[in-house]
Design an enzyme around this catalytic site. Structure first.
Site, PDB file in Angstrom:
ATOM      1  N   TYR A   7     -47.681   6.805  14.862  1.00 41.44           N
ATOM      2  CA  TYR A   7     -47.916   6.533  13.451  1.00 41.44           C
ATOM      3  C   TYR A   7     -48.236   7.859  12.763  1.00 41.44           C
ATOM      4  O   TYR A   7     -47.752   8.905  13.169  1.00 41.44           O
ATOM      5  CB  TYR A   7     -49.019   5.470  13.309  1.00 41.44           C
ATOM      6  CG  TYR A   7     -49.123   4.914  11.919  1.00 41.44           C
ATOM      7  CD1 TYR A   7     -47.999   4.370  11.293  1.00 41.44           C
ATOM      8  CD2 TYR A   7     -50.318   4.946  11.216  1.00 41.44           C
ATOM      9  CE1 TYR A   7     -48.078   3.882   9.999  1.00 41.44           C
ATOM     10  CE2 TYR A   7     -50.398   4.448   9.929  1.00 41.44           C
ATOM     11  CZ  TYR A   7     -49.278   3.921   9.321  1.00 41.44           C
ATOM     12  OH  TYR A   7     -49.350   3.438   8.048  1.00 41.44           O
ATOM     13  N   LYS A  52     -45.938   0.587  12.222  1.00 42.33           N
ATOM     14  CA  LYS A  52     -46.905  -0.477  11.958  1.00 42.33           C
ATOM     15  C   LYS A  52     -46.738  -1.620  12.963  1.00 42.33           C
ATOM     16  O   LYS A  52     -47.717  -2.209  13.436  1.00 42.33           O
ATOM     17  CB  LYS A  52     -46.725  -1.000  10.526  1.00 42.33           C
ATOM     18  CG  LYS A  52     -47.394  -0.114   9.468  1.00 42.33           C
ATOM     19  CD  LYS A  52     -48.905  -0.302   9.492  1.00 42.33           C
ATOM     20  CE  LYS A  52     -49.654   0.747   8.698  1.00 42.33           C
ATOM     21  NZ  LYS A  52     -49.529   0.635   7.259  1.00 42.33           N
TER      22      LYS A  52
END
Length: 573
Positions: free
Chosen positions: A112, A185
């Site tokens: 991420y 995500k």
């Protein structure tokens, strides 16, 4: 029934540990959810037609994790590490998530932010296999067909993560490369929240791009025209929501990295009609709300008594203000009194009723221009952060501006001169964009500040105390929100559910010694997510938006959490 569903079916219950399979041989090795490489036992190889397709030795999963981790460490640059993990994800679902779960704090910056930003920028040139659904504004009639192409039934999907790629992190419009933010995500929903990876879909709304570099790149795989706006854009989003509700009626739509002009508008448009959640608005607000709640409790105060300055009144900043205002109202302030506790600044300074170009979602926080008329300032139409801090003496200072170094020594010292323990949150990320570093803030406040940041920072030693810096990472809340919504089959995501998520995270913070962080540690994410999920499901039931009321919340939520273990195969003979 789609192709994937014909090949195998995840049986309900038991954390996804039983899968019905009706394929044999090499096909199994090509499906990441089924493939376990050399971990297949001798008996499994005979039953599944894998004899001779793998080296003879059997490698237990713990040894596979060790090998994969060593390969990860051998990759030096962040993007090399990203590619190693992406390759593993595309080969072996269970092993990827087992590795990620065991090293979540170390690997989250790779899968991420910040590394995902580099992967997005390089998407056109590094394009390999990408798991997702791409919907073009030029062919809206194909939306339903594209969603159905995933081969899932109406009850198979809990979360749809969708972006139009306009507001990607701190790098803006990235066209169809934004699908990577959805995949990042998605990985965290599973690793942190235990949401079954098969029960989520990543979607890119390709509405064009204003990134001239992409439009002039022969390798760019998206539609080649400027971003479509106005009614055509709104109609396209509406067509997507309609199709998503039809195909996957129980799924929460998670909006990710939409531009400021659309993020609040879309959330407000659909929040009372469908189960919808914007992580940039509500997720950021919840984690910052948790940090603020923990900080004021540590001081023995209430949130309703704070004076809050938000520097960077965009999607995230106003979302934070909205949630803090909701908490203040819960502590007894009426809405107008709660709103009056905020001073919000955009790129033109303090927002007042005389400010130009104020967006709809900023208007509730516009100060009365008569209120500041007698302030001694350089320019009444552009009142600076330093001038606001000097006049209102805030107790909480929040930065979501993306402007590095704007929490200057003068501003921080001025704030600390009037507040014993100032709460200061420079939240802009990645790290080069932070408004001030924790080390500087602690130096300028003589170690008195309570700090949360958007990017990870190493502990700061001062004398005999080592200050751990809380990272206000949305991963502390959004996986638990998604898990809770799925567990109770919520029809909506309400403000009270978001506040419940913030309260749940804050409840896990015990600031009993100096230097304790304002938020739970990242390596405790699964426990945090389960706690958030229980609170969210209970709030949904209280709000009357839950189709399933949890009878035993702890057990019910735990039973929903997918575990990264190799499943038992039930053969369909």
């Amino acid at each position: 029934m789609g192709e994937q569903r014909r090949r195998y079916e995840v049986l309900p219950g038991n954390h996804g540990s039983r899968i019905k399979v009706n394929i044999r041989g090499e096909d199994i090795l090509h499906i990441p959810r089924l493939n376990r490489g050399t971990a297949f036992t001798t008996e499994e190889r005979k039953r599944l037609g894998l004899v001779g397709l793998l080296p003879s030795g059997v490698t237990p999963i713990d040894a596979q994790v060790h090998r994969a981790y060593q390969q990860f460490l051998e990759a030096r640059a962040p993007m090399a590490k990203f590619r190693r993990l992406a390759s593993l994800r595309d080969r072996n679902t269970v092993l990827f998530f087992r590795l990620l779960s065991e090293h979540i704090e170390e690997m989250m910056p790779i899968v991420y932010t910040p590394t995902i930003g580099i992967a997005i920028e390089q998407f056109s040139r590094q394009l390999t296999r990408v798991e997702g659904v791409f919907l073009s504004i030029d062919t809206p009639e194909d939306i339903e067909e594209a969603l159905l192409a995933k081969g899932r039934h109406a009850d198979d999907i809990d979360i749809i993560i969708v972006t139009d790629s306009e507001g990607i992190l701190g790098i803006g419009d990235q066209g169809v490369g934004g699908i990577q933010i959805c995949l990042g995500k998605k990985s965290l929903y599973t690793a942190a929240g235990g949401v079954d990876p098969n029960r989520m879909i990543s979607v890119c709304l390709d509405v064009g791009t204003n990134n001239l570099g992409l439009l002039n790149d022969d390798l760019y795989p998206g539609v080649r025209h400027a971003r479509v706006r106005g009614k055509a854009y709104d109609d396209f989003v509406d067509a997507f929501v309609t199709a998503a509700q039809k195909v996957f009626p129980h799924a929460m739509i998670h909006w990710e990295d939409f531009g400021a002009a659309n993020a609040h508008k879309i959330l407000d448009r659909y929040r009372d009609e469908v189960c919808t959640f914007n992580d940039d608005v509500q997720g950021t607000a919840a984690v910052v709300g948790a940090a603020a709640t923990a900080a004021v409790r540590a001081k023995g105060e209430r949130l309703r008594d704070q004076r809050v300055v938000v520097y960077g009144a965009g999607t995230a900043g106003i979302g934070i203000a909205d949630l803090l205002r909701e908490v203040m109202a819960g502590e007894g302030l009426d809405p107008d009194e709660a709103t009056d506790r905020f001073w919000c600044l955009n790129s033109r300074g303090l927002i007042t009723d005389a400010s130009a170009n104020v967006r709809d979602f900023q208007e509730p926080y516009a100060r009365d221009s008569l209120e500041v008329a007698d302030w001694e300032v350089d320019n009444q139409r552009r009142i600076s952060l330093a001038e606001v801090v000097s006049h209102i003496k805030p107790t909480i200072l929040i930065g979501t501006s993306g402007q590095p170094g704007t929490f200057s020594e003068k501003i921080v010292r001025e704030m600390a001169a009037h507040v014993d323990q100032p709460i200061i949150m420079p939240l802009s990320n990645p790290t080069p964009l932070v408004e001030a570093t924790p080390a500087d803030i602690l130096e300028w406040t003589d170690g008195r500040a309570l700090i949360a940041t958007g990017s990870p920072f190493d502990p700061v030693p001062r004398g005999d105390v080592e200050f751990e810096i809380a990272q206000a990472n949305n991963a502390l809340v959004f996986p638990g929100i998604g898990l809770g919504v799925a567990a109770c089959r919520a029809r909506r995501v309400t403000d009270k559910m978001i506040v419940a998520a913030a309260e749940a995270v804050a409840s896990m913070v015990q600031m009993s010694t100096p230097g304790t962080p304002l938020l739970p540690r990242i390596n405790d994410l699964r426990r945090v997510s389960a706690t958030v999920a229980i609170a969210v499901a209970q709030a949904a039931a209280e709000e009357g938006v839950a189709d399933v009321v949890l009878k035993d919340p702890v057990q019910d939520v735990f039973d929903r959490m997918w575990q990264p273990v190799y499943p038992e195969f039930i053969l369909d003979d």
